[in-house]
Design a protein around this motif. Structure first.
Motif, short mmCIF file in Angstrom:
data_model
loop_
_atom_site.label_atom_id
_atom_site.label_comp_id
_atom_site.label_asym_id
_atom_site.label_seq_id
_atom_site.Cartn_x
_atom_site.Cartn_y
_atom_site.Cartn_z
N ALA A 1 79.52 48.66 74.61
CA ALA A 1 80.17 49.97 74.70
C ALA A 1 80.02 50.52 76.12
O ALA A 1 79.09 50.16 76.84
CB ALA A 1 79.54 50.94 73.71
N ASP A 2 80.94 51.39 76.49
CA ASP A 2 80.83 52.12 77.75
C ASP A 2 79.84 53.26 77.52
O ASP A 2 79.99 54.03 76.57
CB ASP A 2 82.19 52.68 78.18
N MET A 3 78.85 53.36 78.41
CA MET A 3 77.81 54.38 78.28
C MET A 3 77.74 55.16 79.59
O MET A 3 78.27 54.73 80.61
CB MET A 3 76.46 53.73 77.99
N GLU A 4 77.03 56.30 79.53
CA GLU A 4 76.86 57.13 80.71
C GLU A 4 75.47 57.76 80.69
O GLU A 4 74.97 58.14 79.63
CB GLU A 4 77.92 58.23 80.72
N THR A 5 74.85 57.89 81.87
CA THR A 5 73.56 58.56 81.98
C THR A 5 73.80 60.04 82.29
O THR A 5 74.92 60.43 82.64
CB THR A 5 72.71 57.96 83.12
N ILE A 6 72.76 60.86 82.20
CA ILE A 6 72.88 62.28 82.52
C ILE A 6 73.31 62.45 83.98
O ILE A 6 73.99 63.40 84.33
CB ILE A 6 71.59 63.07 82.22
N GLY A 7 72.96 61.51 84.83
CA GLY A 7 73.35 61.57 86.23
C GLY A 7 74.79 61.16 86.48
O GLY A 7 75.27 61.16 87.61
N GLY A 8 75.51 60.78 85.41
CA GLY A 8 76.91 60.41 85.54
C GLY A 8 77.15 58.94 85.82
O GLY A 8 78.29 58.52 85.98
N LYS A 9 76.07 58.15 85.85
CA LYS A 9 76.24 56.72 86.10
C LYS A 9 76.81 56.06 84.84
O LYS A 9 76.27 56.19 83.75
CB LYS A 9 74.90 56.09 86.47
N LYS A 10 77.90 55.34 85.02
CA LYS A 10 78.55 54.65 83.90
C LYS A 10 78.12 53.19 83.91
O LYS A 10 77.97 52.58 84.97
CB LYS A 10 80.06 54.78 84.01
N PHE A 11 77.92 52.65 82.72
CA PHE A 11 77.50 51.26 82.59
C PHE A 11 77.91 50.75 81.22
O PHE A 11 78.27 51.52 80.34
CB PHE A 11 75.99 51.12 82.81
N LYS A 12 77.85 49.45 81.04
CA LYS A 12 78.14 48.83 79.74
C LYS A 12 76.82 48.40 79.13
O LYS A 12 75.94 47.90 79.83
CB LYS A 12 79.06 47.63 79.91
N ALA A 13 76.69 48.60 77.83
CA ALA A 13 75.46 48.23 77.14
C ALA A 13 75.76 47.93 75.68
O ALA A 13 76.78 48.37 75.14
CB ALA A 13 74.44 49.36 77.23
N THR A 14 74.86 47.21 75.07
CA THR A 14 74.95 46.90 73.65
C THR A 14 73.71 47.47 72.97
O THR A 14 72.59 47.16 73.37
CB THR A 14 75.03 45.38 73.42
N VAL A 15 73.93 48.33 71.99
CA VAL A 15 72.84 48.91 71.22
C VAL A 15 72.57 48.00 70.04
O VAL A 15 73.49 47.57 69.34
CB VAL A 15 73.20 50.33 70.74
N HIS A 16 71.30 47.70 69.82
CA HIS A 16 70.89 46.85 68.71
C HIS A 16 70.08 47.68 67.72
O HIS A 16 69.49 48.69 68.08
CB HIS A 16 70.04 45.68 69.20
N MET A 17 70.07 47.25 66.47
CA MET A 17 69.24 47.89 65.46
C MET A 17 68.33 46.84 64.84
O MET A 17 68.79 45.78 64.45
CB MET A 17 70.05 48.57 64.36
#
Length: 127
Positions: free
Chosen positions: A70-86
């Motif tokens: 998924a496309d994610m974003e940090t509070i600082g506005g940095k955008k990155f791609k990541a996969t969340v696992h459970m």
């Protein structure tokens, strides 16, 4: 559906050290130290919308499905791609500078961010 709801920060451990590690300015660290951040989570099966409301009406919303990039974003506005696992009811994801986990334990939302030897733990209560 255990994550769904609105949560407010109850306590934080390791806040200053973690913020300094992320190069957050001292004045911003001071503003956030005692701020009762609100986290709003909606959950539809394995799909989540996770919004964090910061001081000065800043907010970040990340929407993701477990085990899908998924496309994610940090509070600082940095955008990155990541996969969340459970795993065992605990969500985990690698942010650019740290590893983050979230879980529900004893009716509390426990979020832990780890970078090297620095550990930041935020505990929130449901509101």
């Amino acid at each position: 559906m255990a994550f769904a709801g609105k949560w407010e920060t109850e306590s934080q451990e390791g806040y200053d050290a973690f913020c300094k590690l992320l190069s957050i300015p001292d004045d911003v660290i001071a503003k956030g130290r005692d701020y009762k951040m609100v986290t709003e989570i909606t959950q539809d099966g394995n799909t989540f919308s996770w919004t964090q409301l910061y001081p000065a009406n800043a907010k970040v919303t990340n929407t993701f499905s477990v085990d899908k990039e998924a496309d994610m974003e940090t509070i600082g506005g940095k955008k990155f791609k990541a996969t969340v696992h459970m795993d065992g009811g605990k969500l985990s994801v690698n942010f650019p500078n740290y590893h983050h986990t979230s879980e529900i334990a004893g009716c509390k939302l426990i979020e832990t961010s780890i970078s090297g030897a620095v550990v930041f733990k935020r505990t929130s209560k449901k509101i």
